[in-house]
Design a protein around this motif. Structure first.
Motif, PDB file in Angstrom:
ATOM      1  N   VAL A 140     -29.610  29.147  51.770  1.00  0.00           N
ATOM      2  CA  VAL A 140     -29.773  28.937  50.332  1.00  0.00           C
ATOM      3  C   VAL A 140     -28.424  28.652  49.675  1.00  0.00           C
ATOM      4  CG1 VAL A 140     -30.416  30.028  48.146  1.00  0.00           C
ATOM      5  CG2 VAL A 140     -31.883  30.309  50.146  1.00  0.00           C
ATOM      6  N   CYS A 141     -27.407  29.420  50.055  1.00  0.00           N
ATOM      7  CA  CYS A 141     -26.059  29.223  49.485  1.00  0.00           C
ATOM      8  C   CYS A 141     -25.497  27.850  49.862  1.00  0.00           C
ATOM      9  CB  CYS A 141     -25.124  30.322  49.964  1.00  0.00           C
ATOM     10  SG  CYS A 141     -25.559  31.973  49.372  1.00  0.00           S
ATOM     11  N   TYR A 142     -25.615  27.520  51.143  1.00  0.00           N
ATOM     12  CA  TYR A 142     -25.111  26.217  51.612  1.00  0.00           C
ATOM     13  C   TYR A 142     -25.834  25.067  50.919  1.00  0.00           C
ATOM     14  CZ  TYR A 142     -26.452  22.170  54.413  1.00  0.00           C
ATOM     15  OH  TYR A 142     -26.841  20.915  54.800  1.00  0.00           O
ATOM     16  N   ALA A 143     -27.173  25.152  50.896  1.00  0.00           N
ATOM     17  CA  ALA A 143     -27.977  24.069  50.327  1.00  0.00           C
ATOM     18  C   ALA A 143     -27.731  23.927  48.824  1.00  0.00           C
ATOM     19  CB  ALA A 143     -29.462  24.317  50.600  1.00  0.00           C
ATOM     20  N   THR A 144     -27.497  25.053  48.148  1.00  0.00           N
ATOM     21  CA  THR A 144     -27.209  25.011  46.710  1.00  0.00           C
ATOM     22  C   THR A 144     -25.921  24.238  46.439  1.00  0.00           C
ATOM     23  OG1 THR A 144     -28.352  27.117  46.300  1.00  0.00           O
ATOM     24  CG2 THR A 144     -26.701  26.410  44.677  1.00  0.00           C
ATOM     25  N   CYS A 145     -24.891  24.542  47.205  1.00  0.00           N
ATOM     26  CA  CYS A 145     -23.599  23.850  47.031  1.00  0.00           C
ATOM     27  C   CYS A 145     -23.695  22.383  47.437  1.00  0.00           C
ATOM     28  CB  CYS A 145     -22.518  24.550  47.840  1.00  0.00           C
ATOM     29  SG  CYS A 145     -22.145  26.233  47.293  1.00  0.00           S
ATOM     30  N   ALA A 146     -24.371  22.123  48.575  1.00  0.00           N
ATOM     31  CA  ALA A 146     -24.495  20.745  49.042  1.00  0.00           C
ATOM     32  C   ALA A 146     -25.337  19.908  48.088  1.00  0.00           C
ATOM     33  CB  ALA A 146     -25.129  20.732  50.438  1.00  0.00           C
ATOM     34  N   GLY A 147     -26.427  20.487  47.568  1.00  0.00           N
ATOM     35  CA  GLY A 147     -27.272  19.747  46.632  1.00  0.00           C
ATOM     36  C   GLY A 147     -26.579  19.442  45.316  1.00  0.00           C
ATOM     37  N   SER A 148     -25.613  20.272  44.945  1.00  0.00           N
ATOM     38  CA  SER A 148     -24.862  20.078  43.690  1.00  0.00           C
ATOM     39  C   SER A 148     -23.603  19.246  43.883  1.00  0.00           C
ATOM     40  CB  SER A 148     -24.471  21.446  43.102  1.00  0.00           C
ATOM     41  OG  SER A 148     -25.585  22.279  42.934  1.00  0.00           O
ATOM     42  N   LEU A 149     -23.360  18.772  45.096  1.00  0.00           N
ATOM     43  CA  LEU A 149     -22.117  18.061  45.416  1.00  0.00           C
ATOM     44  C   LEU A 149     -21.826  16.877  44.486  1.00  0.00           C
ATOM     45  CD1 LEU A 149     -19.732  18.026  47.354  1.00  0.00           C
ATOM     46  CD2 LEU A 149     -21.062  16.546  48.873  1.00  0.00           C
ATOM     47  N   PRO A 150     -22.807  16.025  44.143  1.00  0.00           N
ATOM     48  CA  PRO A 150     -22.492  14.908  43.233  1.00  0.00           C
ATOM     49  C   PRO A 150     -21.914  15.374  41.898  1.00  0.00           C
ATOM     50  CG  PRO A 150     -24.610  14.550  44.289  1.00  0.00           C
ATOM     51  CD  PRO A 150     -24.195  15.947  44.633  1.00  0.00           C
ATOM     52  N   GLN A 151     -22.533  16.428  41.317  1.00  0.00           N
ATOM     53  CA  GLN A 151     -22.044  16.938  40.035  1.00  0.00           C
ATOM     54  C   GLN A 151     -20.671  17.590  40.199  1.00  0.00           C
ATOM     55  OE1 GLN A 151     -23.564  16.151  37.457  1.00  0.00           O
ATOM     56  NE2 GLN A 151     -25.746  16.601  37.402  1.00  0.00           N
ATOM     57  N   ILE A 152     -20.480  18.294  41.297  1.00  0.00           N
ATOM     58  CA  ILE A 152     -19.190  18.939  41.549  1.00  0.00           C
ATOM     59  C   ILE A 152     -18.088  17.892  41.664  1.00  0.00           C
ATOM     60  CG2 ILE A 152     -17.875  20.289  43.231  1.00  0.00           C
ATOM     61  CD1 ILE A 152     -20.484  21.784  43.889  1.00  0.00           C
ATOM     62  N   MET A 153     -18.362  16.810  42.373  1.00  0.00           N
ATOM     63  CA  MET A 153     -17.370  15.755  42.557  1.00  0.00           C
ATOM     64  C   MET A 153     -17.021  15.092  41.228  1.00  0.00           C
ATOM     65  SD  MET A 153     -18.734  14.031  46.111  1.00  0.00           S
ATOM     66  CE  MET A 153     -17.401  12.824  46.171  1.00  0.00           C
ATOM     67  N   ILE A 154     -18.023  14.880  40.398  1.00  0.00           N
ATOM     68  CA  ILE A 154     -17.790  14.207  39.110  1.00  0.00           C
ATOM     69  C   ILE A 154     -16.898  15.044  38.204  1.00  0.00           C
ATOM     70  CG2 ILE A 154     -18.893  13.482  36.952  1.00  0.00           C
ATOM     71  CD1 ILE A 154     -21.267  12.505  38.646  1.00  0.00           C
ATOM     72  N   TYR A 155     -17.213  16.351  38.101  1.00  0.00           N
ATOM     73  CA  TYR A 155     -16.507  17.183  37.132  1.00  0.00           C
ATOM     74  C   TYR A 155     -15.222  17.788  37.683  1.00  0.00           C
ATOM     75  CZ  TYR A 155     -20.555  16.669  34.141  1.00  0.00           C
ATOM     76  OH  TYR A 155     -21.542  16.129  33.363  1.00  0.00           O
ATOM     77  N   LYS A 156     -15.234  18.183  38.929  1.00  0.00           N
ATOM     78  CA  LYS A 156     -14.032  18.806  39.493  1.00  0.00           C
ATOM     79  C   LYS A 156     -12.951  17.783  39.821  1.00  0.00           C
ATOM     80  CE  LYS A 156     -15.549  22.976  39.226  1.00  0.00           C
ATOM     81  NZ  LYS A 156     -14.944  23.923  38.237  1.00  0.00           N
ATOM     82  N   LEU A 157     -13.383  16.557  40.162  1.00  0.00           N
ATOM     83  CA  LEU A 157     -12.409  15.504  40.464  1.00  0.00           C
ATOM     84  C   LEU A 157     -12.070  14.676  39.231  1.00  0.00           C
ATOM     85  CD1 LEU A 157     -13.739  14.230  43.927  1.00  0.00           C
ATOM     86  CD2 LEU A 157     -11.908  15.880  43.469  1.00  0.00           C
TER      87      LEU A 157
END
Length: 309
Positions: A140-157
């Motif tokens: 669940v933890c892995y899938a949550t982070c992986a599924g949110s990867l597009p948003q993480i890349m947009i905002y964190k980068l």
């Protein structure tokens, strides 16, 4: 062998027959039936089954344990619960924490659904082990982070290019959703590959436990779930790309958002029976591919197993 599996053996060996059966099973009205009515339908002999009894039994009773499934974890509830979470998971959230939150809800439900509908035919798999619980929590933890990867890349980068944002929000989720779904199922149900699942001969007689059959069952289910989520991510992206070329959408761009969400729900809803039908519920494995001590029981060259969902 459970009556549900006998039914799948006689009626569910072609894709189109399985698809027709799944359309009936996924009817949400079956969720209104009481446990007593479901148990009564499941207890009937195959010759006495009518369409209602078939639907109730297949949609509500676990084929290994014979127990009535929890209401929200039955196949008929899958679309109603998952669809809002899938739509929310694809939203262009204004904050990473909202993306993580909705992905957490989605992945938690998917993991729980997988666990409830897995193969539990071996004695060890009837109850969740500590190892399986830890694997599920980690998944669940892995899938949550992986599924949110597009948003993480947009905002964190700090991505500012609209073209790159569009790629991250529309193209990346397609392979990402498929990969996350595949790995999640494969990890959560890994115990079946290690302990083995029950296999039967052509007459429904129990032969023994097979790790090879367990591996095949898990792989097939993981592939079907990957097809479901990968296609569900692809449909809105392709549709919006086509609609952008029309004059109506170019003049009224505000229609894009509702059309995207509608296409996600429609694509997801249509793909559920398709993905569930890709592989038989009562799977087959050639005798040459199972353990040597089980090969003699394969009179017609095949052994049968419950794939799970």
């Amino acid at each position: 062998m459970d009556p549900n599996l006998f039914f799948w053996k006689s009626e569910g060996q072609s894709f189109f027959s399985r698809f027709k059966i799944w359309v009936n099973i996924l009817d949400p009205t079956s969720l209104l039936s009481s446990d007593a009515k479901i148990k009564k339908a499941h207890g009937l002999k195959l010759d006495d089954w009518d369409e209602e009894a078939v639907t109730l039994s297949l949609s509500s009773v676990h084929a290994d344990s014979g127990d009535v499934l929890p209401l929200m974890l039955r196949p008929a509830a899958f679309l109603s619960v998952s669809a809002p979470l899938v739509v929310a998971g694809f939203l262009p959230h204004i904050n990473v924490k909202y993306a993580l939150l909705w992905q957490f809800f989605l992945q938690s439900y998917q993991t729980r659904f997988t666990l409830a509908n897995r193969n539990t035919s071996s004695e060890k798999s009837k109850k969740l082990s500590s190892k399986q619980l830890l694997l599920s929590a980690g998944t669940v933890c892995y899938a949550t982070c992986a599924g949110s990867l597009p948003q993480i890349m947009i905002y964190k980068l700090g991505v500012s290019s609209e073209v790159i944002k569009a790629v991250l929000r529309t193209m990346l989720p397609i392979p990402l959703s498929a990969a996350v779904a595949f790995v999640s199922v494969y990890t959560v149900r890994s115990e079946e590959s290690q302990t083995g699942i029950q296999v039967f001969d052509s007459n429904g007689n129990l032969v023994g436990l097979s790790k090879a059959a367990g591996q095949k069952a898990v792989k097939e289910t993981a592939l079907s779930r990957a097809a479901l989520f990968g296609t569900s991510a692809a449909v809105p992206s392709l549709l919006i790309t086509l609609l952008w070329r029309t004059r109506v959408i170019q003049k009224s761009s505000v229609l894009i958002a509702p059309l995207r969400y509608m296409s996600i729900v429609m694509g997801f809803g249509l793909m559920i029976p398709v993905s569930f039908s890709l592989f038989p519920q009562l799977g087959t494995i050639k005798k040459d591919n199972v353990e040597k001590n089980l090969q003699e029981a394969a009179c017609d060259g095949l052994l049968y197993y419950h794939r799970g969902l």
